[in-house]
Design a protein around this motif. Structure first.
Motif, short mmCIF file in Angstrom:
data_model
loop_
_atom_site.label_atom_id
_atom_site.label_comp_id
_atom_site.label_asym_id
_atom_site.label_seq_id
_atom_site.Cartn_x
_atom_site.Cartn_y
_atom_site.Cartn_z
N LYS A 1 -0.55 -74.66 14.23
CA LYS A 1 0.07 -75.22 12.95
C LYS A 1 1.47 -75.68 13.24
O LYS A 1 1.58 -76.88 12.45
CB LYS A 1 0.12 -73.92 12.02
CG LYS A 1 0.55 -73.92 10.62
CD LYS A 1 0.46 -72.75 9.97
CE LYS A 1 0.96 -72.81 8.52
NZ LYS A 1 1.35 -71.30 8.04
N LEU A 2 2.41 -75.07 14.01
CA LEU A 2 3.53 -75.78 14.40
C LEU A 2 3.39 -76.95 14.75
O LEU A 2 4.07 -78.06 14.53
CB LEU A 2 4.17 -74.82 15.15
CG LEU A 2 4.87 -73.55 14.33
CD1 LEU A 2 5.51 -72.54 15.68
CD2 LEU A 2 5.87 -73.59 13.43
N GLU B 1 0.64 -79.26 14.53
CA GLU B 1 0.29 -80.18 13.47
C GLU B 1 1.44 -80.67 12.67
O GLU B 1 1.44 -81.72 12.38
CB GLU B 1 -0.72 -79.58 13.00
CG GLU B 1 -2.20 -79.39 13.57
CD GLU B 1 -2.79 -80.57 13.95
OE1 GLU B 1 -2.68 -81.67 13.38
OE2 GLU B 1 -3.21 -80.67 15.00
N LYS B 2 2.27 -79.64 12.36
CA LYS B 2 3.35 -79.92 11.44
C LYS B 2 4.43 -80.95 12.30
O LYS B 2 5.02 -81.94 11.39
CB LYS B 2 4.15 -78.49 11.23
CG LYS B 2 5.29 -78.86 10.11
CD LYS B 2 5.69 -77.51 9.73
CE LYS B 2 7.11 -77.80 8.59
NZ LYS B 2 7.67 -76.35 8.32
N GLN B 3 4.81 -80.75 13.40
CA GLN B 3 5.56 -81.79 14.15
C GLN B 3 4.92 -83.16 14.15
O GLN B 3 5.63 -84.12 14.11
CB GLN B 3 5.78 -81.07 15.62
CG GLN B 3 6.62 -81.86 16.32
CD GLN B 3 6.85 -81.50 17.89
OE1 GLN B 3 5.93 -81.11 18.36
NE2 GLN B 3 7.98 -81.65 18.31
N LYS B 4 3.70 -83.00 14.44
CA LYS B 4 2.59 -84.34 14.68
C LYS B 4 2.85 -85.26 13.37
O LYS B 4 3.14 -86.43 13.47
CB LYS B 4 1.32 -83.77 14.89
CG LYS B 4 0.56 -85.38 15.43
CD LYS B 4 -0.93 -84.86 15.91
CE LYS B 4 -1.45 -86.08 16.10
NZ LYS B 4 -3.29 -85.40 16.39
N ALA B 5 2.84 -84.39 12.29
CA ALA B 5 3.05 -85.34 10.92
C ALA B 5 4.25 -85.85 10.68
O ALA B 5 4.49 -86.89 10.37
CB ALA B 5 2.56 -84.22 9.82
N GLY B 6 5.52 -85.16 11.09
CA GLY B 6 6.70 -85.50 11.10
C GLY B 6 6.96 -86.79 11.72
O GLY B 6 7.50 -87.62 11.49
#
Length: 598
Positions: A564-565, A567-572
């Motif tokens: 989850k962390l 994926e959040k970094q990848k989106a950013g």
């Protein structure tokens, strides 16, 4: 006038012109050891650092001959590199004779022949001189025979010297007085003075170097430039001694300088004729033939505020270097600049260094290119020297590129590797012959675009410095050209675009991508560097992102927490990439020009 001799020293690069000029200055001028320095006439830092002459320099030497008479010897020291042959041709127009210098160890080389033909075109009397006879590998008699057989000059006229030790220099000075003719001209006729050089002085304005062909010029006269009818009052005339020496008059046959408070750099163009306003001459002297620039590159200031300074610097530099041409240019990536024409890559390097040192302007240069001809389907012709103006490939019928005849002189043991280099560069119609045992002369027709890209450096490293290279333009031939674009983060960088042959496009694109990958600093997001022909990507590298370890606080538990962390970094990072700008450093533009092959 019968006690004046105007002569030039011409030779291949590194055959000892500046050293011989040093010995002559020491013998004639009585200059003290404290004032003297090696390469005395090479006034620029770049000339001293590289050990080459870039600018022709003039000096008037008082010489007392064996007959007891004092003569004024006007010596012009000239460059030897092929890129500065225009300097040589201009210097020779102000002379009646020339010393043709040949290295006793190297023999006759490519520029020796080229400079000899330039001197013959100007109907100069030529004295062959064999230099460096003190070297252990020197073969002066063999070289003298080569001068007679290859150049058709009389072997009995040949003089031998060692410019380093000073041996034989006195005899050369005596030969200049005996064999070279005095200048012709009428001191009482209307003034005709040929401008063969000029430089800009911040305090005195433009200082013009002239050869007086007819007439007499005095301080206080009003002169007129025949090309633009500009008029100025003469403040000072004089000759070039160790420093500039003021004289009362300059008369026919003399070489000297004029200071007339000329503030406008455009008024004093080398090749123009000066006459008197009150008593003008009937017609101008024939100027210099127009020089053909072969390498083109755009120059931009790093800071857009420096644009005006760069424009002024180029104007002043063009006065001192007439082979440089420039036009206004602009780029989406780099702003406003100038498209400049050069005689070769060394000329380009020297101009860049002089602009940065003498005028304190920081620059970015684009990839050098040559002038191509594009024949369009509607029957029109477009000449392209800037990839930005390359027409739509759908409208092009065919393209032509310039070819040169390259002449390479080298020891025969390097024949195989030099032949391979020529074949790599699309060379054709290769012929060779042996001018002397152990030395081979190779002639080859090569596209000019292949030569400007590191050919000379590769040749020097393959032949361990013994290969000499000269070239002349022959014609334009059909070629399969494509425009290679470089994309950084999906954006086309127009300053890095190149026109290349289709067969070399992938190799050149890969090289550019790899070089940029090393030079562009990493960002918080991935940067794709691509080489493309139209919409077709042919090479790519990726600069990986700087990454923060967001999973460091997860010391256990389910894998989905870590995922989850991440994926959040990848989106950013994805969002950052769409808005992020990549600054390309100046070194990256220069790195693309460098070769990775040795």
């Amino acid at each position: 006038m019968k006690h004046i001799r105007n002569f030039s020293i011409i030779a291949h690069i590194d055959h000892g012109k500046s050293t011989l000029a040093d010995r002559m200055i020491q013998l004639c001028s009585g200059i003290s050891a404290r004032e003297f320095k090696d390469q005395f006439l090479d006034s620029m830092d770049i000339e001293r650092e590289r050990g080459i002459t870039i600018k022709s320099q003039t000096i008037c030497l008082p010489f007392k001959a064996r007959d007891g008479q004092e003569y004024a010897l006007n010596l012009v020291d000239t460059p030897g590199h092929v890129d500065f042959s225009y300097e040589v041709s201009r210097a020779l127009t102000s002379c009646e004779g020339a010393l043709l210098l040949v290295d006793a160890a190297q023999g006759v080389e490519a520029q020796t022949l080229a400079n000899l033909y330039l001197a013959m075109e100007n109907d100069l009397e030529i004295i062959p001189v064999v230099n460096k006879i003190d070297l252990p590998s020197a073969e002066p008699e063999k070289v003298a025979l080569q001068i007679e057989e290859d150049l058709g000059l009389d072997a009995e006229m040949t003089r031998y010297c060692s410019a380093k030790t000073g041996e034989g220099v006195q005899e050369i000075l005596e030969s200049i007085v005996s064999f070279l003719p005095p200048p012709e001209g009428d001191p009482k006729a209307e003034l005709q003075a040929l401008i063969f050089d000029a430089n800009y002085d911040a305090f005195r304005g433009t200082i013009i170097s002239v050869r007086i062909v007819n007439g007499t010029l005095r301080q206080g006269d009003t002169i007129r430039f025949m090309s633009n009818d500009a008029e100025y009052r003469v403040e000072e005339v004089g000759t070039f001694r160790i420093q500039r020496q003021s004289e009362k008059t300059l008369s026919a046959g003399m070489v000297g300088y004029i200071i007339a408070g000329i503030k406008s750099v455009q008024d004093a163009r080398p090749g123009d004729t000066i006459t008197l306003r009150d008593r003008p001459c009937a017609k101008a002297l024939p100027g210099f033939k127009e020089i053909q620039q072969v390498v083109f590159s755009s120059i931009y200031p790093i800071s857009t505020d420096d644009y005006e300074d760069l424009a002024a610097a180029l104007e002043k530099l063009q006065l001192n270097d007439a082979a440089l041409t420039f036009l206004k240019d602009s780029s989406a990536a780099l702003g406003f600049g100038f498209r400049c024409g050069f005689l070769g890559l060394l000329h380009l390097e020297v101009v860049q260094e002089r602009l940065e040192r003498e005028f304190d302007v920081s620059l970015i240069l684009t990839v050098p290119s040559v002038r191509y001809k594009c024949f369009l389907k509607d029957g029109s012709l477009q000449e392209i020297d800037n990839p930005a103006y390359y027409p739509d490939p759908a409208n092009i019928d065919y393209t032509e590129e310039p070819y040169i005849k390259a002449t390479i002189l080298m020891p025969d043991r390097y024949m195989g590797s030099v032949m391979n280099l020529c074949m790599e560069r699309r060379g054709e119609n290769t012929t060779y012959h042996y001018p002397t045992p152990g030395r081979i002369e190779l002639s080859c027709e090569i596209p000019l675009a292949e030569v400007i890209y590191d050919f000379y450096d590769r040749l020097k490293s393959i032949t361990q410095g013994y290969g000499s290279f000269d070239y002349s333009l022959i014609d334009y031939r059909k070629s399969d050209l494509v425009k290679l674009d470089i994309l950084v983060n999906g954006e086309r960088v127009d300053a890095l675009s190149q026109l290349v042959h289709r067969n070399n496009a992938r190799a050149r694109g890969l090289h550019a991508c790899e070089m940029l990958k090393e030079e562009i600093p990493r960002q918080m997001f991935k940067i794709a560097i691509q080489a493309a022909i139209g919409g077709n990507v042919i090479a790519r590298t990726t600069i990986s992102a700087l990454r923060k370890d967001v999973t460091a606080k997860c010391y256990g538990g389910d894998i989905t927490r870590k995922r989850k962390l991440l994926e959040k970094q990848k989106a950013g990072k994805k969002r950052m990439k769409t808005v992020g700008n990549v600054d390309i450093p100046q070194t990256a533009f220069l790195a693309v020009l460098k070769s990775d092959q040795k």
